[in-house]
Design a protein around this motif. Sequence first.
Motif, PDB file in Angstrom:
ATOM      1  N   VAL A   8       0.840  -1.202   0.000  1.00  0.00           N
ATOM      2  CA  VAL A   8       0.000   0.000   0.000  1.00  0.00           C
ATOM      3  C   VAL A   8       0.878   1.256   0.000  1.00  0.00           C
ATOM      4  O   VAL A   8       0.618   2.209  -0.739  1.00  0.00           O
ATOM      5  CB  VAL A   8      -0.964  -0.010   1.214  1.00  0.00           C
ATOM      6  CG1 VAL A   8      -1.611   1.339   1.431  1.00  0.00           C
ATOM      7  CG2 VAL A   8      -2.018  -1.096   1.038  1.00  0.00           C
ATOM      8  N   THR A   9       1.909   1.242   0.808  1.00  0.00           N
ATOM      9  CA  THR A   9       2.825   2.386   0.881  1.00  0.00           C
ATOM     10  C   THR A   9       3.509   2.614  -0.455  1.00  0.00           C
ATOM     11  O   THR A   9       3.573   3.754  -0.950  1.00  0.00           O
ATOM     12  CB  THR A   9       3.883   2.162   1.985  1.00  0.00           C
ATOM     13  OG1 THR A   9       3.210   2.013   3.234  1.00  0.00           O
ATOM     14  CG2 THR A   9       4.864   3.312   2.061  1.00  0.00           C
ATOM     15  N   LEU A  10       4.017   1.548  -1.068  1.00  0.00           N
ATOM     16  CA  LEU A  10       4.701   1.679  -2.359  1.00  0.00           C
ATOM     17  C   LEU A  10       3.740   2.129  -3.454  1.00  0.00           C
ATOM     18  O   LEU A  10       4.112   2.911  -4.337  1.00  0.00           O
ATOM     19  CB  LEU A  10       5.397   0.371  -2.740  1.00  0.00           C
ATOM     20  CG  LEU A  10       6.532  -0.090  -1.830  1.00  0.00           C
ATOM     21  CD1 LEU A  10       7.148  -1.380  -2.360  1.00  0.00           C
ATOM     22  CD2 LEU A  10       7.588   0.986  -1.656  1.00  0.00           C
ATOM     23  N   THR A  11       2.496   1.669  -3.397  1.00  0.00           N
ATOM     24  CA  THR A  11       1.494   2.086  -4.382  1.00  0.00           C
ATOM     25  C   THR A  11       1.198   3.577  -4.252  1.00  0.00           C
ATOM     26  O   THR A  11       1.065   4.281  -5.262  1.00  0.00           O
ATOM     27  CB  THR A  11       0.209   1.252  -4.228  1.00  0.00           C
ATOM     28  OG1 THR A  11       0.533  -0.134  -4.471  1.00  0.00           O
ATOM     29  CG2 THR A  11      -0.874   1.695  -5.197  1.00  0.00           C
ATOM     30  N   ALA A  12       1.127   4.076  -3.022  1.00  0.00           N
ATOM     31  CA  ALA A  12       0.899   5.506  -2.805  1.00  0.00           C
ATOM     32  C   ALA A  12       2.071   6.326  -3.334  1.00  0.00           C
ATOM     33  O   ALA A  12       1.876   7.364  -3.984  1.00  0.00           O
ATOM     34  CB  ALA A  12       0.678   5.788  -1.321  1.00  0.00           C
ATOM     35  N   ILE A  13       3.283   5.854  -3.082  1.00  0.00           N
ATOM     36  CA  ILE A  13       4.476   6.541  -3.592  1.00  0.00           C
ATOM     37  C   ILE A  13       4.459   6.532  -5.120  1.00  0.00           C
ATOM     38  O   ILE A  13       4.742   7.544  -5.765  1.00  0.00           O
ATOM     39  CB  ILE A  13       5.768   5.882  -3.045  1.00  0.00           C
ATOM     40  CG1 ILE A  13       5.882   6.123  -1.540  1.00  0.00           C
ATOM     41  CG2 ILE A  13       7.002   6.397  -3.789  1.00  0.00           C
ATOM     42  CD1 ILE A  13       6.968   5.306  -0.861  1.00  0.00           C
ATOM     43  N   GLU A  14       4.096   5.385  -5.697  1.00  0.00           N
ATOM     44  CA  GLU A  14       4.048   5.281  -7.155  1.00  0.00           C
ATOM     45  C   GLU A  14       3.019   6.235  -7.752  1.00  0.00           C
ATOM     46  O   GLU A  14       3.298   6.912  -8.755  1.00  0.00           O
ATOM     47  CB  GLU A  14       3.722   3.845  -7.570  1.00  0.00           C
ATOM     48  CG  GLU A  14       3.668   3.650  -9.064  1.00  0.00           C
ATOM     49  CD  GLU A  14       3.418   2.224  -9.487  1.00  0.00           C
ATOM     50  OE1 GLU A  14       3.048   2.038 -10.657  1.00  0.00           O
ATOM     51  OE2 GLU A  14       3.596   1.290  -8.667  1.00  0.00           O
ATOM     52  N   SER A  15       1.851   6.319  -7.152  1.00  0.00           N
ATOM     53  CA  SER A  15       0.809   7.221  -7.657  1.00  0.00           C
ATOM     54  C   SER A  15       1.289   8.664  -7.650  1.00  0.00           C
ATOM     55  O   SER A  15       1.119   9.393  -8.638  1.00  0.00           O
ATOM     56  CB  SER A  15      -0.456   7.100  -6.812  1.00  0.00           C
ATOM     57  OG  SER A  15      -1.014   5.823  -6.953  1.00  0.00           O
ATOM     58  N   ASP A  16       1.893   9.068  -6.557  1.00  0.00           N
ATOM     59  CA  ASP A  16       2.423  10.424  -6.439  1.00  0.00           C
ATOM     60  C   ASP A  16       3.522  10.677  -7.474  1.00  0.00           C
ATOM     61  O   ASP A  16       3.555  11.721  -8.132  1.00  0.00           O
ATOM     62  CB  ASP A  16       2.956  10.645  -5.024  1.00  0.00           C
ATOM     63  CG  ASP A  16       3.456  12.054  -4.797  1.00  0.00           C
ATOM     64  OD1 ASP A  16       2.699  13.017  -5.076  1.00  0.00           O
ATOM     65  OD2 ASP A  16       4.608  12.209  -4.342  1.00  0.00           O
ATOM     66  N   LEU A  17       4.397   9.708  -7.636  1.00  0.00           N
ATOM     67  CA  LEU A  17       5.500   9.826  -8.586  1.00  0.00           C
ATOM     68  C   LEU A  17       4.991   9.910 -10.024  1.00  0.00           C
ATOM     69  O   LEU A  17       5.487  10.709 -10.823  1.00  0.00           O
ATOM     70  CB  LEU A  17       6.424   8.623  -8.409  1.00  0.00           C
ATOM     71  CG  LEU A  17       7.833   8.690  -8.936  1.00  0.00           C
ATOM     72  CD1 LEU A  17       8.550   9.948  -8.476  1.00  0.00           C
ATOM     73  CD2 LEU A  17       8.604   7.454  -8.481  1.00  0.00           C
ATOM     74  N   ALA A  66      12.603  -1.249  -4.968  1.00  0.00           N
ATOM     75  CA  ALA A  66      11.841  -1.657  -3.784  1.00  0.00           C
ATOM     76  C   ALA A  66      10.756  -2.663  -4.167  1.00  0.00           C
ATOM     77  O   ALA A  66      10.546  -3.659  -3.468  1.00  0.00           O
ATOM     78  CB  ALA A  66      11.231  -0.440  -3.100  1.00  0.00           C
ATOM     79  N   ARG A  67      10.067  -2.419  -5.273  1.00  0.00           N
ATOM     80  CA  ARG A  67       9.027  -3.361  -5.735  1.00  0.00           C
ATOM     81  C   ARG A  67       9.643  -4.728  -6.070  1.00  0.00           C
ATOM     82  O   ARG A  67       9.089  -5.762  -5.715  1.00  0.00           O
ATOM     83  CB  ARG A  67       8.308  -2.801  -6.946  1.00  0.00           C
ATOM     84  CG  ARG A  67       7.351  -1.686  -6.616  1.00  0.00           C
ATOM     85  CD  ARG A  67       6.021  -1.964  -7.295  1.00  0.00           C
ATOM     86  NE  ARG A  67       5.091  -0.892  -7.063  1.00  0.00           N
ATOM     87  CZ  ARG A  67       4.070  -0.999  -6.228  1.00  0.00           C
ATOM     88  NH1 ARG A  67       3.881  -2.098  -5.551  1.00  0.00           N
ATOM     89  NH2 ARG A  67       3.231   0.009  -6.076  1.00  0.00           N
ATOM     90  N   ARG A  89      14.495   3.548   9.758  1.00  0.00           N
ATOM     91  CA  ARG A  89      15.006   4.046   8.481  1.00  0.00           C
ATOM     92  C   ARG A  89      14.000   3.783   7.355  1.00  0.00           C
ATOM     93  O   ARG A  89      13.739   4.639   6.519  1.00  0.00           O
ATOM     94  CB  ARG A  89      16.338   3.348   8.208  1.00  0.00           C
ATOM     95  CG  ARG A  89      17.199   3.977   7.200  1.00  0.00           C
ATOM     96  CD  ARG A  89      18.614   3.376   7.309  1.00  0.00           C
ATOM     97  NE  ARG A  89      19.391   3.797   6.192  1.00  0.00           N
ATOM     98  CZ  ARG A  89      19.903   5.024   6.061  1.00  0.00           C
ATOM     99  NH1 ARG A  89      19.743   5.909   7.007  1.00  0.00           N
ATOM    100  NH2 ARG A  89      20.586   5.346   4.987  1.00  0.00           N
ATOM    101  N   LEU A  90      13.431   2.576   7.338  1.00  0.00           N
ATOM    102  CA  LEU A  90      12.425   2.242   6.332  1.00  0.00           C
ATOM    103  C   LEU A  90      11.128   3.013   6.561  1.00  0.00           C
ATOM    104  O   LEU A  90      10.440   3.367   5.599  1.00  0.00           O
ATOM    105  CB  LEU A  90      12.132   0.742   6.333  1.00  0.00           C
ATOM    106  CG  LEU A  90      13.157  -0.129   5.626  1.00  0.00           C
ATOM    107  CD1 LEU A  90      12.840  -1.597   5.830  1.00  0.00           C
ATOM    108  CD2 LEU A  90      13.240   0.202   4.151  1.00  0.00           C
ATOM    109  N   ALA A  91      10.793   3.273   7.811  1.00  0.00           N
ATOM    110  CA  ALA A  91       9.590   4.051   8.108  1.00  0.00           C
ATOM    111  C   ALA A  91       9.742   5.472   7.572  1.00  0.00           C
ATOM    112  O   ALA A  91       8.797   6.059   7.038  1.00  0.00           O
ATOM    113  CB  ALA A  91       9.316   4.064   9.606  1.00  0.00           C
ATOM    114  N   LYS A  92      10.941   6.009   7.701  1.00  0.00           N
ATOM    115  CA  LYS A  92      11.223   7.366   7.213  1.00  0.00           C
ATOM    116  C   LYS A  92      11.246   7.402   5.687  1.00  0.00           C
ATOM    117  O   LYS A  92      10.759   8.342   5.068  1.00  0.00           O
ATOM    118  CB  LYS A  92      12.560   7.848   7.776  1.00  0.00           C
ATOM    119  CG  LYS A  92      12.914   9.255   7.394  1.00  0.00           C
ATOM    120  CD  LYS A  92      14.219   9.682   8.016  1.00  0.00           C
ATOM    121  CE  LYS A  92      14.586  11.080   7.545  1.00  0.00           C
ATOM    122  NZ  LYS A  92      15.910  11.468   8.032  1.00  0.00           N
ATOM    123  N   ASP A  93      11.853   6.377   5.062  1.00  0.00           N
ATOM    124  CA  ASP A  93      11.958   6.299   3.603  1.00  0.00           C
ATOM    125  C   ASP A  93      11.747   4.849   3.162  1.00  0.00           C
ATOM    126  O   ASP A  93      12.690   4.049   3.182  1.00  0.00           O
ATOM    127  CB  ASP A  93      13.323   6.799   3.130  1.00  0.00           C
ATOM    128  CG  ASP A  93      13.474   6.768   1.623  1.00  0.00           C
ATOM    129  OD1 ASP A  93      12.520   6.394   0.907  1.00  0.00           O
ATOM    130  OD2 ASP A  93      14.560   7.133   1.134  1.00  0.00           O
TER     131      ASP A  93
END
Length: 118
Positions: A8-17, A66-67, A89-93
Amino acid sequence: MSTNQIQVTLTAIESDLRVKIGALPDMQAKLMDQHNYSLCELIQLMTEVHLCEHPLFFELMRLDAARCQLEIGLYGVCSDCENEIEAARLAKDPLEQRCMTCSSHFSQQHRQELRLNH
């Protein structure tokens, strides 16, 4: 963090990107066809329009890594020493590829390479 939460986190980052990349003038014409490009295809398109040095290109590469790591069960494992990356560290990035120690070594080495190249 569970695999689903990471996804879910990676999908949100991908959408924003994708939104940010789509707003780049050099990418707007390439993305007009509304095709849902894969990350690899986006990387290729950005390469074709010579955006390999753009910060969004680097973020796209980090997201792709990451994916891939998540798919093969290595998400959260340092790409250099293969120890676990610190949870904070992963929580931050969530796209982090290195543990704190290896990241520090990488930064020092990269700074040294920059000095030698100039």
